[in-house]
Design an enzyme around this catalytic site. Structure first.
Site, mmCIF file in Angstrom:
data_model
loop_
_atom_site.group_PDB
_atom_site.id
_atom_site.type_symbol
_atom_site.label_atom_id
_atom_site.label_comp_id
_atom_site.label_asym_id
_atom_site.label_seq_id
_atom_site.Cartn_x
_atom_site.Cartn_y
_atom_site.Cartn_z
ATOM 1 N N ASP A 199 -44.395 -18.493 -45.679
ATOM 2 C CA ASP A 199 -43.918 -18.287 -47.056
ATOM 3 C C ASP A 199 -45.244 -18.569 -48.164
ATOM 4 O O ASP A 199 -44.701 -18.456 -49.402
ATOM 5 C CB ASP A 199 -43.166 -19.880 -47.453
ATOM 6 C CG ASP A 199 -41.812 -19.461 -46.781
ATOM 7 O OD1 ASP A 199 -41.207 -18.500 -46.325
ATOM 8 O OD2 ASP A 199 -40.832 -20.621 -46.967
ATOM 9 N N GLN B 142 -31.095 -19.130 -31.278
ATOM 10 C CA GLN B 142 -31.465 -20.537 -30.632
ATOM 11 C C GLN B 142 -30.722 -21.593 -31.070
ATOM 12 O O GLN B 142 -30.512 -22.743 -30.500
ATOM 13 C CB GLN B 142 -33.016 -20.803 -31.184
ATOM 14 C CG GLN B 142 -33.954 -19.798 -30.617
ATOM 15 C CD GLN B 142 -33.967 -19.860 -29.167
ATOM 16 O OE1 GLN B 142 -34.261 -20.810 -28.699
ATOM 17 N NE2 GLN B 142 -33.593 -18.844 -28.639
ATOM 18 N N LYS C 194 -37.315 -27.521 -51.442
ATOM 19 C CA LYS C 194 -35.918 -26.862 -51.194
ATOM 20 C C LYS C 194 -35.410 -26.921 -49.657
ATOM 21 O O LYS C 194 -34.331 -27.208 -49.547
ATOM 22 C CB LYS C 194 -35.952 -25.446 -51.760
ATOM 23 C CG LYS C 194 -34.919 -24.871 -51.779
ATOM 24 C CD LYS C 194 -35.083 -23.274 -51.901
ATOM 25 C CE LYS C 194 -35.578 -22.893 -50.458
ATOM 26 N NZ LYS C 194 -35.479 -21.170 -49.947
ATOM 27 N N ASN C 195 -36.381 -26.659 -48.974
ATOM 28 C CA ASN C 195 -36.029 -26.355 -47.517
ATOM 29 C C ASN C 195 -35.452 -27.606 -46.938
ATOM 30 O O ASN C 195 -34.643 -27.826 -45.887
ATOM 31 C CB ASN C 195 -37.098 -25.635 -46.781
ATOM 32 C CG ASN C 195 -37.240 -24.307 -47.031
ATOM 33 O OD1 ASN C 195 -36.461 -23.501 -47.532
ATOM 34 N ND2 ASN C 195 -38.617 -23.618 -46.852
ATOM 35 N N ARG D 248 -33.970 -19.030 -56.847
ATOM 36 C CA ARG D 248 -33.432 -19.597 -55.850
ATOM 37 C C ARG D 248 -34.391 -20.731 -55.247
ATOM 38 O O ARG D 248 -33.749 -21.576 -54.661
ATOM 39 C CB ARG D 248 -33.271 -18.555 -54.565
ATOM 40 C CG ARG D 248 -32.305 -17.525 -54.561
ATOM 41 C CD ARG D 248 -32.091 -16.950 -53.411
ATOM 42 N NE ARG D 248 -32.077 -17.716 -52.307
ATOM 43 C CZ ARG D 248 -33.046 -17.454 -51.213
ATOM 44 N NH1 ARG D 248 -33.594 -16.401 -51.003
ATOM 45 N NH2 ARG D 248 -32.943 -18.269 -50.192
ATOM 46 N N CYS E 36 -33.033 -14.049 -48.167
ATOM 47 C CA CYS E 36 -33.806 -13.200 -48.195
ATOM 48 C C CYS E 36 -34.096 -12.122 -47.111
ATOM 49 O O CYS E 36 -34.291 -12.549 -46.149
ATOM 50 C CB CYS E 36 -35.389 -13.482 -48.918
ATOM 51 S SG CYS E 36 -35.130 -14.524 -50.322
ATOM 52 N N ARG F 225 -33.740 -12.597 -38.410
ATOM 53 C CA ARG F 225 -33.850 -14.189 -38.340
ATOM 54 C C ARG F 225 -32.512 -14.406 -37.360
ATOM 55 O O ARG F 225 -31.699 -15.020 -38.136
ATOM 56 C CB ARG F 225 -34.072 -14.846 -39.741
ATOM 57 C CG ARG F 225 -35.147 -14.567 -40.345
ATOM 58 C CD ARG F 225 -35.519 -15.409 -41.541
ATOM 59 N NE ARG F 225 -34.744 -14.893 -42.793
ATOM 60 C CZ ARG F 225 -34.758 -15.473 -44.137
ATOM 61 N NH1 ARG F 225 -35.154 -16.565 -43.982
ATOM 62 N NH2 ARG F 225 -34.016 -14.978 -44.706
#
Length: 488
Positions: free
Chosen positions: A362, A183, A79-80, A454, A174, A179
């Site tokens: 995760d 940067q 997914k990422n 998700r 989430c 976060r």
């Protein structure tokens, strides 16, 4: 979100002033739509059966624990990686074919967002998309659902690189802790862009982008990828120091290189990028999802099962494998598969999350659920996100013995967990609570499974294929029926 007008007032006007039969018909149709939407049955569908972007109303997982998981499971695309690669695909003015796209809510949102700004998108099959960014007519990404996912910011980097300007809604995702996007902003400004946050949007534009030497103050996967996206179409050379090394960073770099970018060093802490004039079309397959694979590895260990996890890259799973072996599981590695064999008696261990190649944050909730049934006391330290223990209260309702002090959880193994009505607080915590339900005595009901959907494709279907007693219930009546059927 879909809105419906005031049914009664509109219907009464229709009944009184126009045709009585048409008025009655209108009222019936709108009432039906409102009712079915409210209980989660109104669906947007495609030829290949994609589930809706709409959040399911009252959908829940109902689980009866106590079954050892056995068999084989095939892992979906990462997914990422997919979220960044879908955003990057619009940077070419040619056809780009992306394979192994996971069918999850977040990828559907990004696909709809790039359609919304004019990109050509064709779904070839359930996991394959054809995309062409030549038809993009807007650099403003304010699609309603994009605000709900973290990866919306990748469209900032891709549009800035392609069109030298972008305006994207601030990201959601989430609630696992702070976060910041500082940067990302630092990197864009170093490349020559002006960046501001206005009216809930991140606005970036530049007359030209020029290569730069960028040192990341903290290791950030998102910022590393976003800077790569913008820098690969800039003038000159860019060096990113203290870059993230996660597998999906490497996958995005490989994808960009297949489109003609010149990126070296991805997977190390120094990435070197030489800007090119344009990118071209390609066909690319996304890597398997290491977190989905790790989740099934932990599920095998927790249920004392025996699962062959197929289509994975074992090297990406080394940190998880090492801890499972330390606990007393048997792990067999093959070229593209991993088998995990659990045991009724598992020992304890200590875990601290780190950026890759360390133990992934995760996977922290999932491994913590496993440790809750292991002998002895384990200590889990979360070094990435400060709000990643939100599942602890839910696990405690099931009989877990966990004490949280700052960024550390002290977990004392218990003989058993018991079923309870619990709520998934976020994506990975939700998956962890499913594992808890699988090992608990009795029936567990998990609310807010929209978070789990998700990032996990067909999670309940894959678990049922391994013997798990899990069903989706869509309303209160369904929940009662499913609970009765499962208990029987």
């Amino acid at each position: 979100m879909y809105k419906t007008p005031d049914v009664l007032s509109f219907g009464v006007v229709f009944l009184c002033k126009f045709n009585v039969y048409k008025g009655v018909f209108y009222v019936i149709i709108i009432v039906y739509v409102k009712i079915t939407y409210n209980i989660g049955f109104l669906r947007e569908r495609t030829e290949y059966g994609f589930l809706p972007i709409l959040e399911a109303g009252m959908e829940q997982y109902v689980i009866k624990g106590g079954t050892k998981l056995q068999g084989e499971v095939e892992i979906s695309g990462a997914k990422n990686a997919a979220l960044a690669i879908l955003a990057a695909a619009i940077m070419a003015d040619d056809v780009v074919v992306i394979e192994n796209v996971p069918d999850v809510r977040d990828t559907r949102v990004v696909i709809e967002a790039i359609k919304d700004i004019g990109a050509y998108v064709e779904q070839i099959d359930k996991h394959t998309f054809k995309i062409n960014g030549k038809t993009i007519c807007s650099t403003v990404v304010d699609y309603e659902y994009i605000k709900k996912i973290r990866a919306s910011y990748y469209l900032l980097g891709s549009l800035l690189g392609k069109r030298r300007k972008a305006k994207v809604a601030l990201p959601g995702g989430c609630n696992i802790g702070s976060r910041p996007i500082d940067q990302h902003i630092k990197g864009f400004r170093a490349l020559g862009a002006s960046v501001a946050i206005e009216h809930g949007m991140i606005c970036a534009d530049a007359e030209k982008l020029s290569g730069s030497h960028i040192y990341m103050d903290v290791v950030s996967v998102g910022a590393t990828i976003n800077i790569m996206l913008a820098a690969c179409l800039s003038q000159g050379s860019t060096i990113i120091e203290n870059a993230a090394k996660e597998p999906h960073v490497v996958d995005v770099a490989n994808f960009l290189n297949c489109m003609g970018a010149n990126i070296k060093g991805a997977g190390t802490d120094v990435i070197r990028i030489k800007g090119v004039e344009k990118l071209h079309g390609t066909t690319y397959s996304i890597i398997p999802d290491q977190i989905e694979a790790g989740t099934f590895m932990v599920a095998a260990a927790a249920t004392a099962g025996n699962i062959l996890i197929r289509k994975v890259i074992p090297k990406h799973l080394e940190a998880i494998t090492a801890k499972l072996i330390e606990l007393g599981c048997k792990v067999e590695e093959y070229d593209e598969d991993v088998r995990v064999i659990g045991s009724e008696k598992l020992g304890h261990t200590n875990i601290k999350t780190f950026p890759y190649p360390g133990f992934p944050t995760d996977m922290q909730p999932q491994i913590s659920v496993l440790l809750s049934k292991c002998d002895g006391t384990s200590i889990v330290t979360e070094s990435i996100f400060e709000n990643r223990f939100r599942y602890v209260d839910e696990l405690s309702r099931m009989g877990g013995d966990i004490k949280v002090e700052g960024n550390t959880a002290i977990i004392s193994g218990v003989e058993r967990l018991t079923g309870a009505q619990i709520t998934a607080p976020d994506l990975r915590a939700g998956a962890a609570l499913v594992i808890a339900g699988l090992i608990a005595e009795g029936v567990t009901t998990i609310d807010d499974i929209k978070y789990i959907e998700r990032g996990y494709e067909d999670f309940d279907i894959k678990l049922r294929g391994l013997g798990a007693n899990i069903q989706i219930a869509k309303c209160e009546k369904d929940i009662r029926k499913v609970e009765l059927a499962i208990v029987e």
